[in-house]
Design a protein around this motif. Structure first.
Motif, PDB file in Angstrom:
ATOM      1  N   ASP A  55      30.273  23.800  -9.323  1.00  0.00           N
ATOM      2  CA  ASP A  55      30.954  24.938  -8.695  1.00  0.00           C
ATOM      3  C   ASP A  55      30.467  25.160  -7.269  1.00  0.00           C
ATOM      4  N   ILE A  56      29.167  25.019  -7.063  1.00  0.00           N
ATOM      5  CA  ILE A  56      28.601  25.177  -5.718  1.00  0.00           C
ATOM      6  C   ILE A  56      29.170  24.099  -4.793  1.00  0.00           C
ATOM      7  N   LEU A  57      29.195  22.863  -5.271  1.00  0.00           N
ATOM      8  CA  LEU A  57      29.721  21.764  -4.450  1.00  0.00           C
ATOM      9  C   LEU A  57      31.200  21.946  -4.149  1.00  0.00           C
ATOM     10  N   THR A  58      31.971  22.402  -5.124  1.00  0.00           N
ATOM     11  CA  THR A  58      33.404  22.631  -4.910  1.00  0.00           C
ATOM     12  C   THR A  58      33.622  23.704  -3.851  1.00  0.00           C
ATOM     13  N   ALA A  59      32.872  24.792  -3.963  1.00  0.00           N
ATOM     14  CA  ALA A  59      33.006  25.875  -2.989  1.00  0.00           C
ATOM     15  C   ALA A  59      32.658  25.391  -1.585  1.00  0.00           C
ATOM     16  N   LEU A  60      31.600  24.595  -1.474  1.00  0.00           N
ATOM     17  CA  LEU A  60      31.204  24.081  -0.153  1.00  0.00           C
ATOM     18  C   LEU A  60      32.175  23.025   0.360  1.00  0.00           C
ATOM     19  N   THR A  61      32.733  22.227  -0.539  1.00  0.00           N
ATOM     20  CA  THR A  61      33.730  21.234  -0.135  1.00  0.00           C
ATOM     21  C   THR A  61      34.946  21.919   0.478  1.00  0.00           C
ATOM     22  N   ASN A  62      35.357  23.026  -0.127  1.00  0.00           N
ATOM     23  CA  ASN A  62      36.545  23.744   0.347  1.00  0.00           C
ATOM     24  C   ASN A  62      36.378  24.345   1.734  1.00  0.00           C
ATOM     25  N   VAL A  63      35.151  24.602   2.155  1.00  0.00           N
ATOM     26  CA  VAL A  63      34.931  25.197   3.479  1.00  0.00           C
ATOM     27  C   VAL A  63      34.282  24.225   4.454  1.00  0.00           C
ATOM     28  N   SER A  64      34.057  23.012   4.018  1.00  0.00           N
ATOM     29  CA  SER A  64      33.371  22.031   4.850  1.00  0.00           C
ATOM     30  C   SER A  64      34.093  21.830   6.183  1.00  0.00           C
ATOM     31  N   GLY A  65      33.325  21.957   7.246  1.00  0.00           N
ATOM     32  CA  GLY A  65      33.866  21.748   8.582  1.00  0.00           C
ATOM     33  C   GLY A  65      34.636  22.934   9.131  1.00  0.00           C
ATOM     34  N   ARG A  66      34.751  23.993   8.365  1.00  0.00           N
ATOM     35  CA  ARG A  66      35.512  25.169   8.814  1.00  0.00           C
ATOM     36  C   ARG A  66      34.595  26.182   9.488  1.00  0.00           C
ATOM     37  N   LYS A  67      35.118  26.814  10.490  1.00  0.00           N
ATOM     38  CA  LYS A  67      34.374  27.872  11.174  1.00  0.00           C
ATOM     39  C   LYS A  67      34.672  29.242  10.565  1.00  0.00           C
ATOM     40  N   GLN A  99      14.921  16.766 -18.233  1.00  0.00           N
ATOM     41  CA  GLN A  99      16.244  16.677 -18.826  1.00  0.00           C
ATOM     42  C   GLN A  99      17.372  16.839 -17.814  1.00  0.00           C
ATOM     43  N   ILE A 100      17.108  17.556 -16.720  1.00  0.00           N
ATOM     44  CA  ILE A 100      18.188  17.791 -15.760  1.00  0.00           C
ATOM     45  C   ILE A 100      18.204  16.797 -14.602  1.00  0.00           C
ATOM     46  N   VAL A 101      17.063  16.174 -14.322  1.00  0.00           N
ATOM     47  CA  VAL A 101      17.029  15.219 -13.211  1.00  0.00           C
ATOM     48  C   VAL A 101      17.557  13.883 -13.725  1.00  0.00           C
ATOM     49  N   THR A 102      18.866  13.729 -13.545  1.00  0.00           N
ATOM     50  CA  THR A 102      19.576  12.521 -13.961  1.00  0.00           C
ATOM     51  C   THR A 102      20.212  11.895 -12.729  1.00  0.00           C
ATOM     52  N   GLU A 103      20.811  10.749 -12.898  1.00  0.00           N
ATOM     53  CA  GLU A 103      21.508  10.113 -11.768  1.00  0.00           C
ATOM     54  C   GLU A 103      22.614  11.016 -11.233  1.00  0.00           C
ATOM     55  N   GLU A 104      23.383  11.626 -12.145  1.00  0.00           N
ATOM     56  CA  GLU A 104      24.468  12.520 -11.725  1.00  0.00           C
ATOM     57  C   GLU A 104      23.913  13.708 -10.929  1.00  0.00           C
ATOM     58  N   PHE A 105      22.822  14.294 -11.427  1.00  0.00           N
ATOM     59  CA  PHE A 105      22.218  15.423 -10.736  1.00  0.00           C
ATOM     60  C   PHE A 105      21.764  15.014  -9.334  1.00  0.00           C
ATOM     61  N   LEU A 106      21.063  13.892  -9.230  1.00  0.00           N
ATOM     62  CA  LEU A 106      20.554  13.448  -7.933  1.00  0.00           C
ATOM     63  C   LEU A 106      21.678  13.117  -6.958  1.00  0.00           C
ATOM     64  N   PHE A 107      22.742  12.512  -7.457  1.00  0.00           N
ATOM     65  CA  PHE A 107      23.897  12.205  -6.609  1.00  0.00           C
ATOM     66  C   PHE A 107      24.520  13.502  -6.082  1.00  0.00           C
ATOM     67  N   ASN A 108      24.733  14.455  -6.977  1.00  0.00           N
ATOM     68  CA  ASN A 108      25.306  15.744  -6.565  1.00  0.00           C
ATOM     69  C   ASN A 108      24.363  16.497  -5.639  1.00  0.00           C
ATOM     70  N   TYR A 109      23.073  16.396  -5.887  1.00  0.00           N
ATOM     71  CA  TYR A 109      22.113  17.079  -5.027  1.00  0.00           C
ATOM     72  C   TYR A 109      22.104  16.460  -3.629  1.00  0.00           C
ATOM     73  N   GLY A 110      22.268  15.147  -3.562  1.00  0.00           N
ATOM     74  CA  GLY A 110      22.390  14.495  -2.257  1.00  0.00           C
ATOM     75  C   GLY A 110      23.598  15.012  -1.490  1.00  0.00           C
ATOM     76  N   ASN A 111      24.714  15.202  -2.197  1.00  0.00           N
ATOM     77  CA  ASN A 111      25.904  15.784  -1.562  1.00  0.00           C
ATOM     78  C   ASN A 111      25.627  17.203  -1.077  1.00  0.00           C
ATOM     79  N   LEU A 112      24.919  17.970  -1.881  1.00  0.00           N
ATOM     80  CA  LEU A 112      24.562  19.336  -1.494  1.00  0.00           C
ATOM     81  C   LEU A 112      23.705  19.332  -0.225  1.00  0.00           C
ATOM     82  N   LEU A 113      22.773  18.411  -0.147  1.00  0.00           N
ATOM     83  CA  LEU A 113      21.930  18.329   1.059  1.00  0.00           C
ATOM     84  C   LEU A 113      22.763  17.993   2.300  1.00  0.00           C
TER      85      LEU A 113
END
Length: 168
Positions: A55-67, A99-113
């Motif tokens: 949800d956090i990534l989706t919200a940030l994707t929707n505003v990415s690059g917007r002022k 349990q939460i530090v998985t490949e999917e988590f790390l990939f998504n966290y990289g996107n968040l960064l």
């Protein structure tokens, strides 16, 4: 509810009770019921994290690059971004972290960064939508979570391919 629970130190109590049931199992069989309840609670919380981060990534994707995010986007940001401390609480927990530090988590966290970098560079402006303090808090919490992850190299090296992909 999960955010309020984390703020009320639920994770600390789960860790404490998990240690108790683990040591009791080793000594005398312990309380099976408590142990099963804790396992179910831990499992449920672990299953919720990908949705929160998504949800956090989706919200940030929707505003990415917007002022200037739209009203709908601002509402989505205000609902999702305050959940970031839940990620920090779980990553800093010895019970939840493995349990939460998985490949999917790390990939998504990289996107968040990458989004955090965009916000920090001013390419994406969240201040108008959520306020400067909330924007700074998001950056601080995200970087604190990253710091917590880096303090556990064993977890990161077991997913080194994903880590190297997300850092490029």
């Amino acid at each position: 509810m999960l955010l309020l629970s984390c703020q009320a130190r639920l994770v600390m109590y789960i860790e404490r009770d998990n240690r108790k049931t683990t040591s009791e199992k080793e000594q005398q069989g312990g309380s099976e019921y408590l142990s099963k309840c804790l396992d179910l609670l831990i499992c449920h919380i672990v299953q919720e994290l990908p949705g929160i981060l998504g949800d956090i990534l989706t919200a940030l994707t929707n505003v990415s690059g917007r002022k200037h995010p739209s009203t709908v986007q601002a509402k989505q940001l205000k609902m999702c971004l305050p959940m970031m401390p839940v990620v920090l609480h779980l990553v800093t927990s010895q019970v939840f972290r493995p349990q939460i530090v998985t490949e999917e988590f790390l990939f998504n966290y990289g996107n968040l960064l990458n989004f955090i970098r965009s916000i920090d560079l001013g390419e994406t402006n969240l201040d108008g939508a959520i306020g400067q303090a909330a924007s700074e808090e998001l950056i601080k919490t995200t970087l604190s979570t990253f710091e917590a992850l880096t303090q556990h190299p064993v977890l990161l090296t077991s997913h080194r391919f994903t880590v190297s992909l997300t850092t490029n």
